[in-house]
Design a protein around this motif. Structure first.
Motif, PDB file in Angstrom:
ATOM      1  N   ALA A 362      48.080 113.513  65.660  1.00 29.24           N
ATOM      2  CA  ALA A 362      46.372 113.699  65.740  1.00 29.24           C
ATOM      3  C   ALA A 362      46.147 114.540  64.367  1.00 29.24           C
ATOM      4  O   ALA A 362      45.185 113.899  63.741  1.00 29.24           O
ATOM      5  N   LEU A 363      46.943 115.505  63.953  1.00 28.53           N
ATOM      6  CA  LEU A 363      46.711 115.977  62.458  1.00 28.53           C
ATOM      7  C   LEU A 363      46.380 114.794  61.329  1.00 28.53           C
ATOM      8  O   LEU A 363      45.677 114.847  60.843  1.00 28.53           O
ATOM      9  N   GLU A 364      47.636 113.968  61.403  1.00 32.10           N
ATOM     10  CA  GLU A 364      47.677 112.874  60.393  1.00 32.10           C
ATOM     11  C   GLU A 364      46.524 112.186  60.472  1.00 32.10           C
ATOM     12  O   GLU A 364      45.803 111.787  59.473  1.00 32.10           O
ATOM     13  N   GLU A 365      45.979 111.762  61.628  1.00 32.76           N
ATOM     14  CA  GLU A 365      44.809 110.821  61.786  1.00 32.76           C
ATOM     15  C   GLU A 365      43.500 111.492  61.330  1.00 32.76           C
ATOM     16  O   GLU A 365      42.615 110.998  60.533  1.00 32.76           O
ATOM     17  N   GLU A 366      43.522 112.917  61.561  1.00 34.55           N
ATOM     18  CA  GLU A 366      42.229 113.647  60.910  1.00 34.55           C
ATOM     19  C   GLU A 366      42.355 113.670  59.398  1.00 34.55           C
ATOM     20  O   GLU A 366      41.284 113.440  58.724  1.00 34.55           O
ATOM     21  N   LEU A 367      43.561 113.759  58.899  1.00 36.63           N
ATOM     22  CA  LEU A 367      43.577 113.958  57.239  1.00 36.63           C
ATOM     23  C   LEU A 367      43.408 112.748  56.621  1.00 36.63           C
ATOM     24  O   LEU A 367      42.790 112.581  55.620  1.00 36.63           O
ATOM     25  N   GLU A 368      43.983 111.497  57.485  1.00 35.30           N
ATOM     26  CA  GLU A 368      43.780 110.103  56.784  1.00 35.30           C
ATOM     27  C   GLU A 368      42.120 109.819  56.870  1.00 35.30           C
ATOM     28  O   GLU A 368      41.856 109.244  55.994  1.00 35.30           O
ATOM     29  N   LYS A 369      41.610 110.174  57.757  1.00 36.76           N
ATOM     30  CA  LYS A 369      40.214 109.765  57.962  1.00 36.76           C
ATOM     31  C   LYS A 369      39.270 110.357  56.581  1.00 36.76           C
ATOM     32  O   LYS A 369      38.352 109.663  56.374  1.00 36.76           O
ATOM     33  N   LEU A 370      39.535 111.478  56.099  1.00 32.55           N
ATOM     34  CA  LEU A 370      39.044 112.233  55.068  1.00 32.55           C
ATOM     35  C   LEU A 370      39.583 111.711  53.606  1.00 32.55           C
ATOM     36  O   LEU A 370      39.397 112.204  52.492  1.00 32.55           O
ATOM     37  N   ASP A 371      40.644 111.086  53.905  1.00 32.38           N
ATOM     38  CA  ASP A 371      41.775 110.660  52.718  1.00 32.38           C
ATOM     39  C   ASP A 371      42.204 112.022  52.015  1.00 32.38           C
ATOM     40  O   ASP A 371      42.024 112.170  50.693  1.00 32.38           O
ATOM     41  N   VAL A 372      42.522 113.068  52.854  1.00 36.18           N
ATOM     42  CA  VAL A 372      42.960 114.511  52.123  1.00 36.18           C
ATOM     43  C   VAL A 372      44.484 113.819  51.642  1.00 36.18           C
ATOM     44  O   VAL A 372      45.131 113.109  52.096  1.00 36.18           O
ATOM     45  N   LYS A 373      44.880 114.718  50.479  1.00 37.53           N
ATOM     46  CA  LYS A 373      46.311 114.506  49.869  1.00 37.53           C
ATOM     47  C   LYS A 373      47.124 115.032  51.144  1.00 37.53           C
ATOM     48  O   LYS A 373      46.840 116.074  51.220  1.00 37.53           O
ATOM     49  N   ARG A 374      48.053 114.389  51.347  1.00 37.97           N
ATOM     50  CA  ARG A 374      49.164 114.613  52.305  1.00 37.97           C
ATOM     51  C   ARG A 374      50.345 113.938  52.046  1.00 37.97           C
ATOM     52  O   ARG A 374      50.677 113.258  50.966  1.00 37.97           O
TER      53      ARG A 374
END
Length: 433
Positions: A362-374
């Motif tokens: 769930a965290l990964e999906e939210e980071l991906e939506k905003l193209d956060v560096k991860r």
């Protein structure tokens, strides 16, 4: 019965706060001072003593010392303020260095406030006044804005997945803004920050290490490993890992292998604001709307590469990104693999006390939506995480923290030392040294 080390000086701290309020804000009547998350018998040293202040009468503009608002990193106290937060830096805090720890916290808050200025509601607490911890004879302290809301970590276990995703979506937005903020040109290195004589924010030693700043991300790890070696040499149980040839192998890794761990990190010169404790425990929210209302506690914060946030944060929110975990870390290794290359479908079964796969995805999906560096987009992060594992393993908490050592028997300590040596040997084999 001996008094717990945290409770020594309890009344002196309360008296200091009353005198501080009289001096800074001309408070004539003693305020109500309530410790926050304070347990008199807590076995480990607090980094800070935090207090909720309720004044008998609201502050008026005329009460405030004229020079307070001109302190770097400070803003004027709003007229009518009746509640505040006072943070006293514990001079006995384990691993925290006095020289610039308060300055670093205040300067990072200033940077974070600028980076997150468009986040509504405003989530960074304003600093109204502060005093350095550098002088041996005085407390380090800050007087800050009391942020509204309830702690996220206390409510988090009772939230359903959709509610948790609401929190994660806002965490992603906060993190992206911190990553993308253009740092002042006066911050030229990796590590901590402080204020120069003109009140500008400049690079400085990292308060959690007492060393730095460093010209590169690699140099920051090299400097911290050298500091860990120094402490390991002085530790009567570790004795510098000089038995069984381990120290020679570690020295060889630092000399010949460390730089190679950073070669794949193409963005190695990127610097950003790192909270380093970016967890639900340091977030406040409105329980009626699930809106984040505060990002607090900048004690461990610094200026480092964006990868460092994932290596040291997200406890309770998907977990830290860990490097080599050994044969016993199969589940953690699988999680790191998923963060690098995508989560499997179906997800593995979550285990009690282990990886919460649903939460991590769930965290990964939210980071991906905003193209956060991860981790998935930071090429080479896994090699950096391995270096962090070396750092953690050289100076393990259970063999170096005086509070945990005091609570363990000699037999348990020796067993822990033996287990850690076995881990170091396996880690060095894995690294090829």
């Amino acid at each position: 019965m001996t008094t717990n080390h945290n409770h020594i000086g309890y009344q002196a701290r309360l008296d200091f706060i009353q005198s501080l309020l009289r001096r800074e804000f001309s408070v004539e009547t003693d305020a109500e001072v309530t410790p926050i998350q304070y347990e008199p018998e807590f076995p480990f040293r607090y980094n800070n003593f935090v207090y909720h202040i309720t004044l008998c009468t609201p502050i008026t503009v005329g009460q405030v010392r004229k020079d307070v608002a001109y302190q770097p990193g400070c803003v004027a106290v709003p007229n009518g303020t009746k509640e505040l937060i006072v943070r006293l830096a514990n001079p006995d805090a384990e691993g925290m260095h006095r020289e610039t720890r308060v300055e670093n916290e205040v300067a990072i808050i200033s940077l974070a406030a600028a980076a997150l200025k468009d986040f509504q509601p405003y989530v960074v607490p304003s600093v109204y006044a502060w005093g350095s911890a550098a002088a041996e004879s005085s407390y380090g302290w800050t007087i800050q804005e009391l942020m509204p809301g309830a702690p996220v970590d206390e409510a988090f276990p009772l939230m359903d997945l959709q509610q948790k995703k609401q929190i994660f979506a806002q965490m992603a937005k906060l993190l992206k803004a911190l990553q993308e903020y253009q740092l002042p040109e006066t911050i030229i290195a990796f590590g901590g920050v402080t204020f120069n004589e003109n009140g500008r924010i400049v690079s400085a030693a990292m308060p959690t290490v007492g060393k730095g700043p460093w010209p590169s991300y690699e140099a920051s790890f090299r400097g911290r490993i050298e500091e860990a070696f120094w402490k390991a040499d002085a530790n009567p149980y570790i004795q510098g890992w000089r038995s069984n040839g381990i120290r020679d192998r570690l020295d060889a890794f630092v000399e010949r292998g460390l730089s190679a761990q950073f070669k794949l990190l193409e963005t190695k010169q990127d610097k950003s604001i790192i909270h380093a404790d970016f967890n639900p425990s340091n977030l406040l929210f409105d329980p009626s709307t699930y809106q984040i209302t505060g990002l607090i506690d900048y004690d461990f914060s610094s200026i480092l590469h964006p990868s460092y946030e994932f290596i040291r944060s997200f406890t309770g929110a998907g977990g830290q990104f860990r490097g080599w975990c050994g044969e016993e870390g199969g589940e953690q290794a699988a999680l790191s693999e998923a963060r690098l290359h995508g989560f499997p479908s179906p997800l593995p079964q979550s285990t009690e006390g282990g990886v919460n796969w649903e939460l991590a995805k769930a965290l990964e999906e939210e980071l991906e939506k905003l193209d956060v560096k991860r981790p998935r987009t930071i090429k080479g992060i896994e090699k950096v995480a391995d270096v962090d594992t070396v750092l953690r393993t050289i100076l393990p908490w259970r063999l170096s923290n005086p509070d945990i050592l005091r609570r363990q028997s000699e037999e348990v300590i020796i067993k822990c030392r033996r287990q850690n040596e076995e881990q170091l040997l396996k880690l060095l084999d894995y690294l090829g040294f």
